[in-house]
Enzyme design. Structure first.
Site, PDB file in Angstrom:
ATOM      1  N   ASP A  30     118.642 -30.138 -37.906  1.00  0.00           N
ATOM      2  CA  ASP A  30     117.890 -31.234 -37.289  1.00  0.00           C
ATOM      3  C   ASP A  30     117.987 -31.104 -35.773  1.00  0.00           C
ATOM      4  O   ASP A  30     119.063 -30.830 -35.228  1.00  0.00           O
ATOM      5  CB  ASP A  30     118.456 -32.588 -37.751  1.00  0.00           C
ATOM      6  CG  ASP A  30     117.500 -33.735 -37.465  1.00  0.00           C
ATOM      7  OD1 ASP A  30     116.986 -34.329 -38.431  1.00  0.00           O
ATOM      8  OD2 ASP A  30     117.266 -34.029 -36.275  1.00  0.00           O
ATOM      9  N   ASN A  86     114.419 -40.469 -46.513  1.00  0.00           N
ATOM     10  CA  ASN A  86     113.674 -41.629 -46.037  1.00  0.00           C
ATOM     11  C   ASN A  86     112.267 -41.565 -46.618  1.00  0.00           C
ATOM     12  O   ASN A  86     111.643 -40.498 -46.639  1.00  0.00           O
ATOM     13  CB  ASN A  86     113.618 -41.626 -44.505  1.00  0.00           C
ATOM     14  CG  ASN A  86     114.997 -41.794 -43.886  1.00  0.00           C
ATOM     15  OD1 ASN A  86     115.820 -42.543 -44.389  1.00  0.00           O
ATOM     16  ND2 ASN A  86     115.261 -41.070 -42.796  1.00  0.00           N
ATOM     17  N   GLN A  93     110.882 -43.088 -42.555  1.00  0.00           N
ATOM     18  CA  GLN A  93     110.338 -41.725 -42.546  1.00  0.00           C
ATOM     19  C   GLN A  93     109.423 -41.545 -41.344  1.00  0.00           C
ATOM     20  O   GLN A  93     108.542 -42.373 -41.081  1.00  0.00           O
ATOM     21  CB  GLN A  93     109.560 -41.452 -43.849  1.00  0.00           C
ATOM     22  CG  GLN A  93     109.118 -40.005 -43.967  1.00  0.00           C
ATOM     23  CD  GLN A  93     108.473 -39.694 -45.320  1.00  0.00           C
ATOM     24  OE1 GLN A  93     108.261 -40.588 -46.142  1.00  0.00           O
ATOM     25  NE2 GLN A  93     108.171 -38.433 -45.542  1.00  0.00           N
ATOM     26  N   HIS A  99     111.628 -34.247 -47.084  1.00  0.00           N
ATOM     27  CA  HIS A  99     112.824 -33.540 -46.620  1.00  0.00           C
ATOM     28  C   HIS A  99     114.066 -34.312 -47.039  1.00  0.00           C
ATOM     29  O   HIS A  99     114.060 -35.542 -47.094  1.00  0.00           O
ATOM     30  CB  HIS A  99     112.813 -33.317 -45.107  1.00  0.00           C
ATOM     31  CG  HIS A  99     112.535 -34.546 -44.303  1.00  0.00           C
ATOM     32  ND1 HIS A  99     111.269 -35.071 -44.156  1.00  0.00           N
ATOM     33  CD2 HIS A  99     113.351 -35.374 -43.613  1.00  0.00           C
ATOM     34  CE1 HIS A  99     111.315 -36.146 -43.409  1.00  0.00           C
ATOM     35  NE2 HIS A  99     112.573 -36.365 -43.061  1.00  0.00           N
ATOM     36  N   ILE A 100     115.111 -33.568 -47.298  1.00  0.00           N
ATOM     37  CA  ILE A 100     116.411 -34.155 -47.602  1.00  0.00           C
ATOM     38  C   ILE A 100     117.336 -33.868 -46.425  1.00  0.00           C
ATOM     39  O   ILE A 100     117.530 -32.709 -46.051  1.00  0.00           O
ATOM     40  CB  ILE A 100     117.011 -33.577 -48.897  1.00  0.00           C
ATOM     41  CG1 ILE A 100     116.045 -33.796 -50.070  1.00  0.00           C
ATOM     42  CG2 ILE A 100     118.369 -34.217 -49.190  1.00  0.00           C
ATOM     43  CD1 ILE A 100     116.529 -33.223 -51.396  1.00  0.00           C
ATOM     44  N   HIS A 101     117.870 -34.936 -45.838  1.00  0.00           N
ATOM     45  CA  HIS A 101     118.883 -34.782 -44.790  1.00  0.00           C
ATOM     46  C   HIS A 101     120.216 -34.472 -45.467  1.00  0.00           C
ATOM     47  O   HIS A 101     120.593 -35.133 -46.438  1.00  0.00           O
ATOM     48  CB  HIS A 101     119.059 -36.089 -44.004  1.00  0.00           C
ATOM     49  CG  HIS A 101     117.860 -36.541 -43.238  1.00  0.00           C
ATOM     50  ND1 HIS A 101     117.752 -36.418 -41.869  1.00  0.00           N
ATOM     51  CD2 HIS A 101     116.710 -37.145 -43.647  1.00  0.00           C
ATOM     52  CE1 HIS A 101     116.591 -36.928 -41.467  1.00  0.00           C
ATOM     53  NE2 HIS A 101     115.948 -37.378 -42.523  1.00  0.00           N
TER      54      HIS A 101
END
Ligand code: 5GP
Ligand code: ZN
Length: 112
Positions: A30, A86, A93, A99-101
């Site tokens: 990120d 999110n 979001q 997407h997966i954090h």
């Protein structure tokens, strides 16, 4: 015409710090990390978010979930990690490519 930021990152048109990729997903750091380790896992195929999933995505989603612990281990997160998805504006979001954090490192704050 695809104006999606994460599709451009996947295509290599926008640089990213990529830590993993396979035929289904790309994982990169990120740009604004909220923890010592903060990765984003995205499917190569454009899906806007959880609301857009159907049964054709089941194998992909299973693959994403099963790949997360391997990524965490590769990042040295032996004590655990947090995952966040999110969904929609109300869910925070900002980028409408699923997407997966994956977050970890020093003890993460609790919720609430
Ligand atoms: P969301 O709020 O949509 O769940 O999360 C989007 C995430 O994408 C944010 O944590 C944000 O810091 C990250 N992000 C936004 N633009 C870029 C970029 O150009 N490169 C990378 N690596 N991350 C980005
Ligand atoms: Zn996209």
């Amino acid at each position: 015409m695809n104006d999606c930021l994460f599709c451009k990152i996947i295509a290599g048109e926008i640089p990213s710090d990529r830590v993993y990729e396979d035929d289904q997903v790309v994982v990169f750091r990120d740009i604004n990390p909220m923890a010592d380790v903060h990765l984003l896992m995205v499917p190569r195929a454009h899906v806007a978010g959880l609301n857009d999933l159907d049964e054709t995505h089941d194998a992909l989603m299973a693959h994403m979930l099963r790949t997360l612990p391997k990524l965490a281990a590769a990042q040295g997160l032996t004590d655990g990690f947090r995952t966040i998805i999110n969904t929609g504006k109300g869910g925070g979001q900002v980028i409408f490519h699923l997407h997966i954090h994956l977050l970890g490192g020093k003890q993460l704050p609790g919720f609430g």
